[in-house]
Design a protein around this motif. Structure first.
Motif, mmCIF file in Angstrom:
data_model
loop_
_atom_site.group_PDB
_atom_site.id
_atom_site.type_symbol
_atom_site.label_atom_id
_atom_site.label_comp_id
_atom_site.label_asym_id
_atom_site.label_seq_id
_atom_site.Cartn_x
_atom_site.Cartn_y
_atom_site.Cartn_z
ATOM 1 N N ALA A 1 18.552 24.980 5.039
ATOM 2 C CA ALA A 1 17.274 24.386 4.841
ATOM 3 C C ALA A 1 16.330 25.700 4.237
ATOM 4 O O ALA A 1 16.720 26.740 4.426
ATOM 5 N N THR A 2 15.263 25.384 3.460
ATOM 6 C CA THR A 2 14.135 26.276 2.907
ATOM 7 C C THR A 2 13.047 26.143 3.934
ATOM 8 O O THR A 2 12.243 27.107 3.960
ATOM 9 N N GLY A 3 12.894 25.140 4.708
ATOM 10 C CA GLY A 3 11.490 24.949 5.227
ATOM 11 C C GLY A 3 11.418 23.534 5.722
ATOM 12 O O GLY A 3 12.336 22.555 5.307
ATOM 13 N N TYR A 4 10.179 23.317 6.329
ATOM 14 C CA TYR A 4 10.149 21.699 6.725
ATOM 15 C C TYR A 4 8.440 21.648 6.801
ATOM 16 O O TYR A 4 7.858 22.474 7.140
ATOM 17 N N LYS A 5 8.175 20.220 7.073
ATOM 18 C CA LYS A 5 6.850 20.039 7.356
ATOM 19 C C LYS A 5 6.841 18.843 8.478
ATOM 20 O O LYS A 5 7.769 18.089 8.552
ATOM 21 N N VAL A 6 5.994 18.866 9.131
ATOM 22 C CA VAL A 6 5.768 17.664 10.375
ATOM 23 C C VAL A 6 4.560 17.107 10.297
ATOM 24 O O VAL A 6 3.558 17.546 9.839
ATOM 25 N N SER A 7 4.701 15.656 10.403
ATOM 26 C CA SER A 7 3.733 14.764 10.465
ATOM 27 C C SER A 7 2.860 15.020 11.854
ATOM 28 O O SER A 7 3.035 15.722 12.568
ATOM 29 N N ALA A 8 1.431 14.381 11.325
ATOM 30 C CA ALA A 8 0.398 14.662 12.351
ATOM 31 C C ALA A 8 0.898 14.193 13.958
ATOM 32 O O ALA A 8 0.280 14.924 14.905
ATOM 33 N N ASP A 9 1.562 13.110 13.969
ATOM 34 C CA ASP A 9 1.888 12.794 15.113
ATOM 35 C C ASP A 9 3.154 13.093 15.667
ATOM 36 O O ASP A 9 3.599 12.666 16.929
#
Length: 519
Positions: free
Chosen positions: A89-97
């Protein structure tokens, strides 16, 4: 990490050359490394053969150390073993919840067959791991509700609830990426010669003798690996392994005995190296066998064992008595955990309150050909004899010993664990949750309180809350004594001075991407 029955333990992904180590050598300094050289075969002598190349069903390090060179996960561990970093992977994002993770994949990564890796391969691989919660490592993915291939290079993971260890879990070898639908093969067929994106690919396995991997010439890290191949030779006798690495028939002695460790480098071109670890060695009690269902028996035995004597006689002072289920190198380790140490008054009190106050006879299972395990067993045997507990030491060859423990065909057994991810959940779920894939590390331990604490810690994303929960968990397990914690020890290896950049991470694995041999 992973169970071992040979003296230390577990494994990795990318090159982690920053791992600190110490070494002992007599007979001159090691040769200057110079620039990396391509070519050559690296030969590793080890006590026992691998069991299987199936990364989602296999628990022993002898297998894990090998198949991690073939199959890579989305993330891997940092050099200190305490955090993660992107790999496939190159990175990730997480949702507010905190319940949705969007992960971007590295483009241009190919399997050793030449096929490009895409989100379909990632979805299939994680889904396959998750399916095997009761028989393999799938318990690690218990919070995953759904994996979506949202785009060719985008994966979306939806969770049932917030789950603190997710990225660390995705760095576990069981979540390594394999081709979608096993390239049309059955699972059994695929793992006879597994395919991955790693620096090495399948070579040959002559069971009981050796297993060989060859370089993946299409590896996505250009110019690597440096080695042409790696061969793991099965050499059960520790003295033979020592002589082979000293004589040049082997390049690395995996887990040399502490009794001969320092002498490995005497008058030879071998360096005796230790590496910081997350290893815990322990005595396991099979609670399916009487009288080990009795907490008083387990606590009594724990209080009978002289850990200082084991450290002196077996580890030659290189270890530290263990007080907790967790290890000092693992997040949330609690130094103040009231782990049971040698205590004559406590031993007598607990034995008197037990179902066998006058003592009993039992067996202690260990792998044959392991002098350290035998010495440890003999000290335990002598310690328990003083309380009228007669212990017969039963030795099986390392593979049979491992199988006996996994099938719970033992009374007491010596074993060890090292972490594979930088989060305690892997070990705590394996060790104290009977639904965690291994019947509580093959002890059949079941504590409603411990299970509840562990599951609360999994779902809390607040660091201080997790710390408090893990502190409570360590206290509960220390009291219940499903294991007698023995010691924490560094990893020991004998390495030819021709081998460059060989490092063992605190999680026990030794990635070989950057390893090379000088002429």
């Amino acid at each position: 990490m992973s169970m071992v029955t040979v003296g230390a333990l577990a494994v990795s992904g990318a090159a982690l050359s920053g791992c600190a180590s110490s070494s002992t050598k007599s007979g001159g300094a090691s040769k200057s490394a110079g620039a990396p050289v391509h070519g050559g075969n690296l030969t590793i002598a080890r006590a026992q053969d691998a069991k299987s190349m199936n990364n989602i069903l296999t628990f022993d390090n002898s297998s894990i150390f090998i198949f991690e060179q073939i199959m890579e996960p989305l993330f891997t561990v940092t050099a200190d073993g305490k955090a993660t970093k992107p790999l496939l992977a190159t990175g990730y994002k997480v949702s507010a919840d905190k319940k949705t993770y969007t992960i971007n994949l590295r483009k241009g990564v190919k399997f050793s067959t030449g096929k490009e890796m895409t989100s379909a391969d990632v979805k299939f691989s994680i889904d396959q791991d998750t399916k095997h919660a009761s028989t393999g490592w799938g318990f690690i993915n218990s919070a995953i509700q759904q994996v979506q291939a949202a785009g060719k290079y985008t994966v979306v993971i939806k969770l049932k609830h917030a789950w603190a260890p997710l990225i660390a879990d995705l760095a576990l070898f069981s979540n390594a990426i394999v081709p979608n639908n096993y390239d049309g093969k059955t699972m059994a067929e695929f793992y006879q010669a597994p395919v991955g994106t790693g620096p090495f690919k399948w070579g040959q396995w002559k069971r009981g003798e050796y297993l060989k991997l060859v370089a993946n010439t299409g590896y996505w890290q250009k110019g690597k690996p440096y080695l042409d191949s790696v061969t793991w030779n099965v050499v059960p006798d520790s003295n033979t392994r020592k002589l082979q690495v000293q004589g040049g028939q082997a390049d690395i002695d995996e887990y040399p005995d502490w009794s001969t460790f320092k002498s490995l480098g005497t008058g030879s071109n071998v360096i005796a190296k230790t590496f910081p670890s997350t290893e815990l060695d322990y005595l396991a009690f099979n609670e399916k066998k009487k009288p080990f269902q009795d907490v008083h028996v387990r606590r009594a035995i724990s209080a009978m064992i002289d850990r200082s004597a084991i450290n002196k006689a077996v580890l030659f002072g290189n270890g530290t008595p263990a007080n907790s289920l967790l290890m000092p190198g693992v997040p949330f380790y609690q130094k103040s955990t009231p782990g049971i140490m040698k205590n004559d008054a406590l031993a007598k009190k607990e034995l008197a309150a037990s179902s066998v106050p006058k003592g009993f006879s039992t067996t202690l299972l260990i792998p044959s050909g392991d002098a350290s395990k035998l010495s440890t067993a003999q000290i335990i045997q002598n310690d328990l004899q003083q309380y009228n507990i007669k212990v017969t030491i039963k030795q099986l060859d390392p593979t049979a010993n491992h199988n006996a423990q996994q099938n719970m065909q033992y009374d007491m057994g010596l074993s060890a664990w090292t972490m594979d991810i930088p989060d305690p959940d892997e070990w705590t779920s394996f060790a104290i949750d009977p639904d965690g894939g291994a019947k509580s590390a093959y002890t059949n331990y079941r504590s409603a309180e411990a299970i509840k604490l562990n599951r609360q810690a999994q779902q809390s994303v607040d660091h201080s809350t997790r710390a408090e929960l893990y502190n409570q968990l360590q206290d509960v397990v220390a009291h219940d004594a499903p294991f007698a914690f023995l010691y924490y020890a560094p990893y020991a290896y004998g390495v030819s001075d021709k081998v460059q950049n060989f490092n063992v991470t605190p999680l026990g694995n030794y990635p070989l991407t950057d390893v090379w041999k000088s002429k």
